[in-house]
Enzyme design. Structure first.
Site, PDB file in Angstrom:
ATOM      1  N   SER A 195       0.838  -1.200   0.000  1.00 29.65           N
ATOM      2  CA  SER A 195       0.000   0.000   0.000  1.00 29.65           C
ATOM      3  C   SER A 195       0.875   1.252   0.000  1.00 29.65           C
ATOM      4  O   SER A 195       1.675   1.432  -0.915  1.00 29.65           O
ATOM      5  CB  SER A 195      -0.976  -0.037   1.177  1.00 29.65           C
ATOM      6  OG  SER A 195      -2.022   0.888   1.011  1.00 29.65           O
ATOM      7  N   GLU A 322      -9.320  -5.300  -4.030  1.00 34.17           N
ATOM      8  CA  GLU A 322      -8.641  -4.258  -3.261  1.00 34.17           C
ATOM      9  C   GLU A 322      -9.605  -3.318  -2.519  1.00 34.17           C
ATOM     10  O   GLU A 322      -9.434  -3.036  -1.337  1.00 34.17           O
ATOM     11  CB  GLU A 322      -7.768  -3.411  -4.199  1.00 34.17           C
ATOM     12  CG  GLU A 322      -6.595  -4.127  -4.829  1.00 34.17           C
ATOM     13  CD  GLU A 322      -5.401  -4.243  -3.912  1.00 34.17           C
ATOM     14  OE1 GLU A 322      -5.504  -3.874  -2.728  1.00 34.17           O
ATOM     15  OE2 GLU A 322      -4.351  -4.713  -4.400  1.00 34.17           O
ATOM     16  N   HIS A 423      -7.895  -5.545   0.328  1.00 35.91           N
ATOM     17  CA  HIS A 423      -6.647  -4.826   0.580  1.00 35.91           C
ATOM     18  C   HIS A 423      -6.046  -5.283   1.906  1.00 35.91           C
ATOM     19  O   HIS A 423      -6.734  -5.324   2.925  1.00 35.91           O
ATOM     20  CB  HIS A 423      -6.945  -3.333   0.614  1.00 35.91           C
ATOM     21  CG  HIS A 423      -5.744  -2.451   0.550  1.00 35.91           C
ATOM     22  ND1 HIS A 423      -4.877  -2.461  -0.523  1.00 35.91           N
ATOM     23  CD2 HIS A 423      -5.262  -1.507   1.419  1.00 35.91           C
ATOM     24  CE1 HIS A 423      -3.921  -1.563  -0.316  1.00 35.91           C
ATOM     25  NE2 HIS A 423      -4.131  -0.978   0.841  1.00 35.91           N
TER      26      HIS A 423
END
Length: 497
Positions: A195, A322, A423
């Protein structure tokens, strides 16, 4: 089981004592820079003054001050362990055999945590590097860097500019200068992250000030669709932030900012974030890297096009769902009509623009039973977290350079929150830290197949750290991403639903 035996290593700042934990030795909470307090708050990182005696590196150091993560509902909560004093620390896990006299130096992975540039810590047990170091016979380093207003306030007049990226550069320099003492090879450094940490990885690898120290990169779910802040926009944000703090920009703001407790700085940052008009899918925090500042001299697209990664080995990937971590519980998104989804997709900055109708039509044809909310979530996720990585891989393929691309698709069971492979879902599988995520909705129940998946996923990434290829004994064949209409993407987990 942790053993009572300890190992002592000499660094440039002083000796540190680690703890033998089975086949590895862990050194936690080691300072890599002076505490950013007093006159050093909002200043570039400075070398640690050093210490006499032996630093006890048995426990992680404090995290950088922060608010609670917006993904706690997906990953699980963290207890506050933050303190500005001593927060610039790192952690090293190295094979015990690497510390023996005459041992061959191990390849090094320097890994940066995510958290939207506003939360996270390299010292959390989520990112404990012991299992990965043992599995791959590599040296693993995780680190803190300043986040939120402490790391990304844009006020160059007082020295504040991309301080978080500057901290990351200081981590790399510390590793280059000291990792040999821990049995690591400073000539074989892979930088990786997830990320915001993946975004940072791209910045470090394309910045001439740091790229020379980096042999390979691992980019996990990097929000590469988010462009760096423009200086003018960052200045506007800073002005609004100072207003919330009651500080006159013309009246020595540095002195005033350094006099406030960090809790007040963080509270105002939360107010600033609450006042933003966030559109669904716009995950940008109030402050992040500013274009042209230290650590971010240019956008990654420009740097890659000019060959900045041509001498760097690249592994890059994403998870299949995600954006569910951000949007599945968003009532606005879940009530979208077709037209509302299209309108907001086109409005997301730097993402879809005029391509939104065609992209939506294509996704709708592939998933005829999907709701507008699901289609929006999929498209926004691909544009923020997926497409940039594929652009890097395609650029390399066109130039005859390998890039290894993965898609992580393992879904939790049960999946009551309809997250899919959301995610951050791959993190327990990389570090083998399933026990550090109790009751995390993104993980669900862990079984033997999951442990096998963790060994294959972490094993492939560790092999890449060692050789520049994610292939090796006992690992599935992973081909480089190819040119043309049928490029190769390695899947970890079942085919996504």
């Amino acid at each position: 089981m942790t053993e009572s035996r300890r190992s002592v290593v000499a660094t440039g700042s002083g000796r540190v004592r680690g703890v033998v934990e089975g086949p590895v030795v862990a050194f936690r909470g080691v300072p890599y820079a002076a505490s950013p307090v007093g006159g050093l708050r909002f200043a570039p990182p400075r070398g640690h003054p050093g210490w006499s005696g032996v630093w006890d590196a048995a426990r992680s150091g404090p995290a950088v001050p922060q608010a609670h993560s917006r993904l706690e509902g997906v990953m699980g909560p963290r207890g506050p362990d933050w303190d500005e004093d001593g927060c610039l620390n790192l952690n090293v896990w190295t094979p015990a055999a690497a510390l023996a006299e005459g041992a061959v130096a191990r390849p090094v992975l320097v890994w940066f945590h995510g958290g939207g540039w506003s939360s996270g810590s390299g010292g959390w047990d989520w990112y404990d590097g012991a299992r990965l170091a043992a599995l791959g016979d590599i040296t693993v380093v995780t680190a803190n860097y300043r986040i939120g207003p402490l790391g990304f306030l844009h006020l160059p007049a007082i020295g504040a500019g991309n301080l978080g990226p500057q901290d990351q550069g200081a981590v790399l320099r510390w590793v280059a200068e000291n990792i040999a003492a821990f049995g690591g090879d400073p000539a074989l450094i892979t930088v990786g992250g997830q990320s915001a940490g993946a975004y940072s990885t791209m910045s470090l690898a394309t910045d001439p000030a740091t790229s020379g120290m980096i042999r390979r990169i691992i980019v996990q779910s990097g929000p590469l669709g988010l462009p760096p802040q423009e200086p003018a926009d960052a200045t506007t944000t800073t002005t609004a932030y100072l207003h919330l703090l009651g500080i006159d920009p013309a009246d020595d703001p540095g002195r005033a900012l350094r006099a406030l407790p960090w809790q007040r700085l963080q509270d105002a940052y939360g107010q600033l974030d609450d006042g933003l008009d966030h559109k669904p899918g716009d995950i940008a925090p109030p402050m992040w890297s500013v274009l042209g500042g230290p650590g971010q001299p240019r956008a990654w697209q420009e740097a890659v096009a000019e060959g900045a990664l041509d001498d760097t080995d690249v592994l890059i990937g994403s998870v299949s769902d995600e954006m569910t971590a951000f949007l599945e519980a968003d009532a606005r998104v879940q009530s979208f009509t077709h037209d509302e989804a299209l309108t907001l997709l086109g409005a997301l900055p730097g993402r879809l623009g005029t391509d939104a109708p065609l992209a939506y039509e294509r996704y709708e044809a592939q998933h005829p039973d999907a709701t507008p909310a699901r289609l929006y979530t999929e498209l926004a996720g691909d544009r923020v977290f997926g497409d940039g990585g594929l652009q890097v891989a395609a650029h390399r393929a066109d130039r005859g350079l390998p890039a290894y691309v993965y898609r992580f698709t393992r879904r939790p069971e049960p999946d009551e929150h309809r997250l899919g492979a959301t995610h951050c879902a791959e993190l327990p599988f990389l570090f083998g830290t399933f026990d550090a995520f109790p009751d995390a909705p993104m993980l669900g129940t862990v079984n033997g197949h999951d442990h096998d998946l963790a060994r294959s996923f972490a094993g492939a990434l560790a092999a890449f750290v060692t050789t520049g290829s994610p292939n090796g004994d006992g690992l599935a064949d992973w081909h480089p991403y190819g040119p043309g209409p049928d490029p190769y993407v390695m899947r970890f987990g079942p085919e996504p639903v």
